[in-house]
Design a protein around this motif. Structure first.
Motif, PDB file in Angstrom:
ATOM      1  N   ARG A  46       0.859  -1.185   0.000  1.00 34.74           N
ATOM      2  CA  ARG A  46       0.000   0.000   0.000  1.00 34.74           C
ATOM      3  C   ARG A  46       0.895   1.235   0.000  1.00 34.74           C
ATOM      4  O   ARG A  46       1.595   1.494   0.975  1.00 34.74           O
ATOM      5  CB  ARG A  46      -0.898  -0.008   1.217  1.00 34.74           C
ATOM      6  N   LEU A  47       0.844   1.989  -1.062  1.00 34.49           N
ATOM      7  CA  LEU A  47       1.779   3.098  -1.222  1.00 34.49           C
ATOM      8  C   LEU A  47       1.148   4.471  -1.095  1.00 34.49           C
ATOM      9  O   LEU A  47       1.765   5.463  -1.439  1.00 34.49           O
ATOM     10  CB  LEU A  47       2.450   3.017  -2.600  1.00 34.49           C
ATOM     11  N   LYS A  48      -0.070   4.567  -0.624  1.00 37.20           N
ATOM     12  CA  LYS A  48      -0.766   5.851  -0.607  1.00 37.20           C
ATOM     13  C   LYS A  48       0.075   6.955   0.043  1.00 37.20           C
ATOM     14  O   LYS A  48       0.254   8.027  -0.533  1.00 37.20           O
ATOM     15  CB  LYS A  48      -2.117   5.709   0.111  1.00 37.20           C
ATOM     16  N   HIS A  49       0.608   6.718   1.219  1.00 36.31           N
ATOM     17  CA  HIS A  49       1.390   7.743   1.908  1.00 36.31           C
ATOM     18  C   HIS A  49       2.697   8.020   1.179  1.00 36.31           C
ATOM     19  O   HIS A  49       3.141   9.166   1.112  1.00 36.31           O
ATOM     20  CB  HIS A  49       1.671   7.343   3.355  1.00 36.31           C
ATOM     21  N   ILE A  50       3.288   6.980   0.628  1.00 38.02           N
ATOM     22  CA  ILE A  50       4.551   7.151  -0.095  1.00 38.02           C
ATOM     23  C   ILE A  50       4.321   7.947  -1.378  1.00 38.02           C
ATOM     24  O   ILE A  50       5.076   8.871  -1.685  1.00 38.02           O
ATOM     25  CB  ILE A  50       5.198   5.786  -0.392  1.00 38.02           C
ATOM     26  N   THR A  51       3.278   7.600  -2.136  1.00 35.38           N
ATOM     27  CA  THR A  51       3.015   8.332  -3.389  1.00 35.38           C
ATOM     28  C   THR A  51       2.641   9.785  -3.110  1.00 35.38           C
ATOM     29  O   THR A  51       3.028  10.672  -3.865  1.00 35.38           O
ATOM     30  CB  THR A  51       1.924   7.646  -4.233  1.00 35.38           C
ATOM     31  N   ASP A  52       1.912  10.018  -2.046  1.00 29.53           N
ATOM     32  CA  ASP A  52       1.591  11.402  -1.671  1.00 29.53           C
ATOM     33  C   ASP A  52       2.861  12.184  -1.364  1.00 29.53           C
ATOM     34  O   ASP A  52       3.031  13.330  -1.787  1.00 29.53           O
ATOM     35  CB  ASP A  52       0.663  11.438  -0.458  1.00 29.53           C
ATOM     36  N   ARG A  53       3.762  11.570  -0.643  1.00 28.76           N
ATOM     37  CA  ARG A  53       5.027  12.234  -0.289  1.00 28.76           C
ATOM     38  C   ARG A  53       5.886  12.482  -1.527  1.00 28.76           C
ATOM     39  O   ARG A  53       6.485  13.542  -1.684  1.00 28.76           O
ATOM     40  CB  ARG A  53       5.780  11.369   0.737  1.00 28.76           C
ATOM     41  N   LEU A  54       5.938  11.485  -2.419  1.00 23.84           N
ATOM     42  CA  LEU A  54       6.709  11.640  -3.646  1.00 23.84           C
ATOM     43  C   LEU A  54       6.130  12.753  -4.524  1.00 23.84           C
ATOM     44  O   LEU A  54       6.884  13.523  -5.120  1.00 23.84           O
ATOM     45  CB  LEU A  54       6.765  10.322  -4.414  1.00 23.84           C
ATOM     46  N   ALA A  55       4.817  12.843  -4.582  1.00 25.26           N
ATOM     47  CA  ALA A  55       4.177  13.924  -5.338  1.00 25.26           C
ATOM     48  C   ALA A  55       4.546  15.276  -4.730  1.00 25.26           C
ATOM     49  O   ALA A  55       4.813  16.241  -5.461  1.00 25.26           O
ATOM     50  CB  ALA A  55       2.666  13.741  -5.359  1.00 25.26           C
ATOM     51  N   GLY A  56       4.596  15.332  -3.419  1.00 28.73           N
ATOM     52  CA  GLY A  56       4.997  16.554  -2.738  1.00 28.73           C
ATOM     53  C   GLY A  56       6.439  16.939  -2.997  1.00 28.73           C
ATOM     54  O   GLY A  56       6.820  18.107  -2.906  1.00 28.73           O
ATOM     55  N   GLU A  57       7.257  15.949  -3.317  1.00 35.39           N
ATOM     56  CA  GLU A  57       8.672  16.189  -3.624  1.00 35.39           C
ATOM     57  C   GLU A  57       8.892  16.507  -5.101  1.00 35.39           C
ATOM     58  O   GLU A  57      10.025  16.688  -5.536  1.00 35.39           O
ATOM     59  CB  GLU A  57       9.515  14.969  -3.220  1.00 35.39           C
ATOM     60  N   GLY A  58       7.803  16.499  -5.897  1.00 31.47           N
ATOM     61  CA  GLY A  58       7.921  16.901  -7.295  1.00 31.47           C
ATOM     62  C   GLY A  58       7.871  15.780  -8.318  1.00 31.47           C
ATOM     63  O   GLY A  58       8.073  16.020  -9.505  1.00 31.47           O
ATOM     64  N   PHE A  59       7.601  14.566  -7.892  1.00 33.41           N
ATOM     65  CA  PHE A  59       7.502  13.455  -8.839  1.00 33.41           C
ATOM     66  C   PHE A  59       6.091  13.404  -9.409  1.00 33.41           C
ATOM     67  O   PHE A  59       5.117  13.276  -8.675  1.00 33.41           O
ATOM     68  CB  PHE A  59       7.866  12.128  -8.169  1.00 33.41           C
ATOM     69  N   ASN A  60       5.985  13.513 -10.727  1.00 28.94           N
ATOM     70  CA  ASN A  60       4.685  13.513 -11.393  1.00 28.94           C
ATOM     71  C   ASN A  60       4.184  12.105 -11.682  1.00 28.94           C
ATOM     72  O   ASN A  60       2.985  11.890 -11.788  1.00 28.94           O
ATOM     73  CB  ASN A  60       4.764  14.270 -12.716  1.00 28.94           C
ATOM     74  N   GLU A  61       5.095  11.168 -11.849  1.00 25.42           N
ATOM     75  CA  GLU A  61       4.724   9.796 -12.197  1.00 25.42           C
ATOM     76  C   GLU A  61       5.376   8.826 -11.221  1.00 25.42           C
ATOM     77  O   GLU A  61       6.572   8.903 -10.958  1.00 25.42           O
ATOM     78  CB  GLU A  61       5.184   9.468 -13.621  1.00 25.42           C
ATOM     79  N   VAL A  62       4.565   7.908 -10.699  1.00 31.90           N
ATOM     80  CA  VAL A  62       5.069   6.857  -9.814  1.00 31.90           C
ATOM     81  C   VAL A  62       4.658   5.522 -10.414  1.00 31.90           C
ATOM     82  O   VAL A  62       3.475   5.245 -10.581  1.00 31.90           O
ATOM     83  CB  VAL A  62       4.497   6.986  -8.380  1.00 31.90           C
ATOM     84  N   ILE A  63       5.656   4.701 -10.761  1.00 31.50           N
ATOM     85  CA  ILE A  63       5.400   3.351 -11.263  1.00 31.50           C
ATOM     86  C   ILE A  63       5.705   2.403 -10.115  1.00 31.50           C
ATOM     87  O   ILE A  63       6.758   2.493  -9.490  1.00 31.50           O
ATOM     88  CB  ILE A  63       6.284   3.039 -12.481  1.00 31.50           C
ATOM     89  N   HIS A  64       4.801   1.477  -9.844  1.00 33.29           N
ATOM     90  CA  HIS A  64       4.949   0.583  -8.697  1.00 33.29           C
ATOM     91  C   HIS A  64       5.017  -0.872  -9.131  1.00 33.29           C
ATOM     92  O   HIS A  64       4.185  -1.347  -9.892  1.00 33.29           O
ATOM     93  CB  HIS A  64       3.762   0.772  -7.740  1.00 33.29           C
ATOM     94  N   LEU A  65       6.024  -1.573  -8.649  1.00 32.29           N
ATOM     95  CA  LEU A  65       6.125  -3.029  -8.758  1.00 32.29           C
ATOM     96  C   LEU A  65       6.143  -3.557  -7.334  1.00 32.29           C
ATOM     97  O   LEU A  65       7.031  -3.216  -6.565  1.00 32.29           O
ATOM     98  CB  LEU A  65       7.421  -3.460  -9.453  1.00 32.29           C
ATOM     99  N   ASP A  66       5.163  -4.373  -6.973  1.00 33.42           N
ATOM    100  CA  ASP A  66       5.136  -4.839  -5.584  1.00 33.42           C
ATOM    101  C   ASP A  66       6.233  -5.851  -5.283  1.00 33.42           C
ATOM    102  O   ASP A  66       6.607  -6.044  -4.143  1.00 33.42           O
ATOM    103  CB  ASP A  66       3.759  -5.371  -5.191  1.00 33.42           C
ATOM    104  N   GLY A  67       6.769  -6.511  -6.297  1.00 36.02           N
ATOM    105  CA  GLY A  67       7.901  -7.409  -6.103  1.00 36.02           C
ATOM    106  C   GLY A  67       7.553  -8.747  -5.493  1.00 36.02           C
ATOM    107  O   GLY A  67       8.424  -9.521  -5.132  1.00 36.02           O
TER     108      GLY A  67
END
Length: 71
Positions: free
Chosen positions: A11-32
């Motif tokens: 679950r990456l909701k908090h991580i993606t929110d933080r990354l967006a706040g740091e200026g990342f427009n695109e987040v690609i996720h592989l759960d691994g």
């Protein structure tokens, strides 16, 4: 640097929110979690690879590190 690839984690909701706040427009996720994900390539436009090691196997971590170094 507007694209990031996150490997690991469920679950990456908090991580993606933080990354967006740091200026990342695109987040690609592989759960691994699936072994065939090792075969996936890192897209050319990715500027950062974030590996969450608690949620992936050792082989996945090794392969992603090797691919990132090559790129």
């Amino acid at each position: 640097m507007s694209s990031v690839m996150v490997v690991g984690g469920d679950r990456l909701k908090h991580i993606t929110d933080r990354l967006a706040g740091e200026g990342f427009n695109e987040v690609i996720h592989l759960d691994g979690r699936k072994s065939n994900m090792v075969k996936r390539e890192i897209p050319e436009h990715i500027g950062v690879v974030l590996v969450i090691t608690d949620f992936i196997n050792h082989n996945m971590a090794k392969v992603i590190k090797e691919k990132a170094k090559k790129q």
